[in-house]
Design a protein around this motif. Structure first.
Motif, PDB file in Angstrom:
ATOM      1  N   ASP A 151       0.848  -1.195   0.000  1.00  0.00           N
ATOM      2  CA  ASP A 151       0.000   0.000   0.000  1.00  0.00           C
ATOM      3  C   ASP A 151       0.883   1.244   0.000  1.00  0.00           C
ATOM      4  OD1 ASP A 151       0.987   0.123   2.645  1.00  0.00           O
ATOM      5  OD2 ASP A 151      -0.867  -0.675   3.502  1.00  0.00           O
ATOM      6  N   ASP A 152       0.239   2.413   0.055  1.00  0.00           N
ATOM      7  CA  ASP A 152       0.988   3.665   0.041  1.00  0.00           C
ATOM      8  C   ASP A 152       1.906   3.802   1.246  1.00  0.00           C
ATOM      9  OD1 ASP A 152      -0.131   4.398  -2.335  1.00  0.00           O
ATOM     10  OD2 ASP A 152      -1.224   6.134  -1.571  1.00  0.00           O
ATOM     11  N   LYS A 153       1.455   3.304   2.367  1.00  0.00           N
ATOM     12  CA  LYS A 153       2.300   3.365   3.575  1.00  0.00           C
ATOM     13  C   LYS A 153       3.591   2.587   3.352  1.00  0.00           C
ATOM     14  CE  LYS A 153       2.250   2.401   8.548  1.00  0.00           C
ATOM     15  NZ  LYS A 153       1.454   1.846   9.681  1.00  0.00           N
ATOM     16  N   VAL A 155       5.039   2.101   0.470  1.00  0.00           N
ATOM     17  CA  VAL A 155       5.862   2.885  -0.444  1.00  0.00           C
ATOM     18  C   VAL A 155       6.637   3.950   0.324  1.00  0.00           C
ATOM     19  CG1 VAL A 155       5.827   4.514  -2.371  1.00  0.00           C
ATOM     20  CG2 VAL A 155       4.383   2.464  -2.440  1.00  0.00           C
ATOM     21  N   TYR A 187       1.312   2.625 -12.102  1.00  0.00           N
ATOM     22  CA  TYR A 187       1.496   3.180 -10.759  1.00  0.00           C
ATOM     23  C   TYR A 187       0.158   3.503 -10.086  1.00  0.00           C
ATOM     24  CZ  TYR A 187       6.565   3.908 -11.358  1.00  0.00           C
ATOM     25  OH  TYR A 187       7.918   3.733 -11.525  1.00  0.00           O
ATOM     26  N   HIS A 190      -0.866   2.598  -6.574  1.00  0.00           N
ATOM     27  CA  HIS A 190      -0.306   3.356  -5.456  1.00  0.00           C
ATOM     28  C   HIS A 190      -0.467   4.847  -5.746  1.00  0.00           C
ATOM     29  CE1 HIS A 190       1.309  -0.221  -3.639  1.00  0.00           C
ATOM     30  NE2 HIS A 190       2.090  -0.469  -4.666  1.00  0.00           N
ATOM     31  N   ILE A 192       0.111   7.410  -4.163  1.00  0.00           N
ATOM     32  CA  ILE A 192       1.207   8.269  -3.713  1.00  0.00           C
ATOM     33  C   ILE A 192       2.326   8.317  -4.752  1.00  0.00           C
ATOM     34  CG2 ILE A 192       2.581   6.539  -2.458  1.00  0.00           C
ATOM     35  CD1 ILE A 192       2.808   8.782  -0.232  1.00  0.00           C
ATOM     36  N   GLY A 198       1.483  13.180  -4.282  1.00  0.00           N
ATOM     37  CA  GLY A 198       2.153  12.055  -3.639  1.00  0.00           C
ATOM     38  C   GLY A 198       3.647  12.068  -3.879  1.00  0.00           C
TER      39      GLY A 198
END
Length: 426
Positions: A151-153, A155, A187, A190, A192, A198
Motif C-alpha cells: 500500500d501507500d504506507k 511505499v 502506478y 499506489h 502516492i 504524492g
C-alpha cells in the motif's frame, strides 16, 4: 569516498570543480553538465524464472551482471560519461518478456527491508563509480514491480528505508530518483506514486531521511510538473517520443523554475540527435538503448553501432580527441548481430553517427525493399516512437544479405551491407 557531488545553481560540481572543467578542450558552456546513460538493469534479478534470461549467447547470473557493468564503466568514462542510472527495481525488457511476469523487487511488502543481495550489488556499483569519479542516479521504483508493495504506507516506508541506507553508507556520489516515469498507468495501484502531490511527499521524505542527497523524480517523455520540479533538488525529465522541437520546449519549461536547478534528462532513446539539443540548451542528456542496455543479459560494454556512435558524439562535443570515421563507417545496420535474436525475432535499425544529416533510410532483404524509416533513430517497423519498434515479422536465416541505403540531406547516398552469420543463435 573519493567523489563528492555538489550542486551550484543549475550546475554540478565533483570535488568542488565544475564537471568537465578538468578536460582541456571542453567549451565552458558545457562545464557543470552530467552526461549519463541508463544502465537500469545493473542489479537486475528475477525470482520467478531467471533461467529464461539465459539467451543472447550468454548465461544470466545476477552477480556476474553487476560485475560486468562495473568492468565496463571505465570504457564509458573515457568518452565523457559521468553518470549512470541504476534501479532497485530495474526496468522492463521492452521487446521480449512482460515485466508483469518478472519478480525483480528487493523490497519487503511493508517496505521495511531491502534484500541484502540487492544492496550488496548496488553498493558495488556506487563504489566502483566513486573510484572513477562518476555519479550513480539511484532509482527506487519501476512501474509494475511496485505491485509487490502492499500500500501507500509501504511505499513511503520503502523510500525511508532506501534513503536511510544510502545515507548510512556515506555515499557522496549519488542522486536519488523516486520513481522512473511516475505517471505511467501501472502506478495507479499506489496513488502516492501516481499523483503529483504524492510524489512531492515522497521527495520530502527522501530529502529528510537521506541526509542531504539530491532528490528528483521523472515522468514520461514530455511530462513536466512544476510542483514536483519545485520540490526537487534535481529536475529529472525524459525525452522519449519527443521531436527535437518538443524536447526543446520541454527543456524551456524546466528552465523556467525559480531558483534555477540542474536539469537532467536521464532517459531518452538512442536518438543521439537529442544530445546536441540538450547540450546547446545547457542541460544534461541521458542515452537510453532499450535493446543493448535493457534486455538481460546485458552487454554492458560499448557495443558496435548505437553505443559506439553515442560515445563518439559525446567525446566530439566535449573536445575529447578521437579518430575521425570515413563516411561509410558512420553507419551500421543494427540488430543483425549473431546473438541479438530472441525466439526468431530481430529488431532491425540503422545506427548513425550524425542522424541529423539523414533524410531517410531504405532497408533491403536479399535485394528486396522491406521498409523505409524517416525519423531518428531509423528503425524498421517503428511504431511511432523513438524507442520502440516491432520485430521483423519473418524468420531470418544464416547467409541472408541485408543492406540499408542511407539518403543524406545533401543528396549523397551511402549503402551499408551485412550478411547474417552462420553462427546465428535462436
Amino acid at each position: 569516498m573519493k567523489t563528492t557531488l555538489r550542486i551550484q545553481s543549475d550546475r554540478f560540481l565533483i570535488n568542488d570543480a565544475l564537471v568537465y572543467s578538468e578536460l582541456p578542450h571542453v567549451p565552458s558552456a558545457y562545464h557543470g553538465l552530467l552526461l549519463n546513460a541508463r544502465m537500469i538493469q545493473g542489479i537486475f534479478d528475477d525470482a520467478q524464472a531467471p533461467e529464461r534470461f539465459c539467451r543472447y549467447g550468454k548465461n544470466f547470473d545476477a552477480v556476474q551482471n553487476t560485475e560486468e557493468l562495473i568492468a565496463a564503466l571505465p570504457q564509458w568514462y573515457q568518452y565523457g560519461l559521468r553518470a549512470v542510472t541504476v534501479g532497485f527495481q530495474g526496468g522492463g525488457p521492452c521487446f521480449t518478456i512482460d515485466n508483469e511476469t518478472i519478480d525483480n523487487n528487493p523490497y519487503s511488502p511493508d517496505g521495511t527491508v531491502i534484500s541484502p543481495a540487492y544492496l550488496e550489488r548496488m553498493e558495488k556499483i556506487i563504489r566502483a563509480a566513486d573510484a572513477l569519479g562518476m555519479v550513480v542516479i539511484v532509482s527506487l521504483f519501476y512501474g509494475s514491480q511496485t505491485r509487490f508493495l502492499q500500500d501507500d504506507k509501504a511505499v513511503m516506508q520503502a523510500v525511508k528505508t532506501a534513503a536511510n541506507w544510502l545515507r548510512d553508507q556515506g555515499f557522496t556520489n549519488i542522486i536519488l530518483e523516486i520513481a522512473n516515469e511516475h505517471d505511467i498507468v501501472c502506478y495507479q495501484r499506489h496513488p502516492i506514486l501516481y499523483t503529483e502531490k504524492g510524489i512531492v511527499t515522497l521527495i520530502e521524505i527522501a530529502q529528510r531521511e537521506s541526509g542531504g542527497i539530491p532528490v528528483g523524480c521523472s515522468g514520461t517523455g514530455g511530462y513536466f510538473d512544476f510542483d514536483i520540479a519545485n520540490a526537487s533538488d534535481v529536475i529529472l525529465i525524459h525525452g522519449n517520443d519527443q521531436s527535437r522541437q518538443q524536447f526543446y520546449n520541454l527543456i524551456q519549461k524546466a528552465k523556467a523554475v525559480v531558483p534555477q536547478k540542474p536539469i537532467i534528462c536521464n532517459e531518452d532513446s538512442q536518438a543521439i540527435s537529442r544530445l546536441a539539443v540538450a547540450m546547446r540548451e545547457g542541460i544534461s542528456w541521458g542515452y537510453y538503448n532499450n535493446m543493448t542496455k535493457q534486455e538481460p543479459p546485458v552487454y554492458w560494454e560499448i557495443t558496435k553501432g548505437e553505443d559506439e556512435f553515442f560515445c563518439m558524439r559525446m567525446a566530439e562535443l566535449l573536445g575529447i580527441q578521437r579518430p575521425k570515421l570515413p563516411l561509410k563507417e558512420q553507419f551500421y545496420l543494427q540488430g543483425l548481430e549473431a546473438q541479438m535474436v530472441y525466439e526468431g525475432k530481430r529488431w532491425i535499425r540503422l545506427a548513425s553517427l550524425y542522424p541529423e544529416k539523414i533524410d531517410y533510410v531504405e532497408f533491403y532483404r536479399e535485394g528486396q525493399l522491406v521498409g523505409r524509416a524517416y525519423d531518428d533513430p531509423f528503425m524498421l517497423n517503428s511504431i511511432g516512437s523513438n524507442w520502440l519498434q516491432k520485430p521483423f515479422p519473418e524468420k531470418l536465416f544464416p547467409g541472408e544479405s541485408w543492406s540499408a541505403k542511407v539518403y543524406l540531406t545533401d543528396g549523397t547516398v551511402v549503402e551499408t551491407n551485412t550478411v547474417l552469420s552462420e553462427k546465428t543463435q535462436e
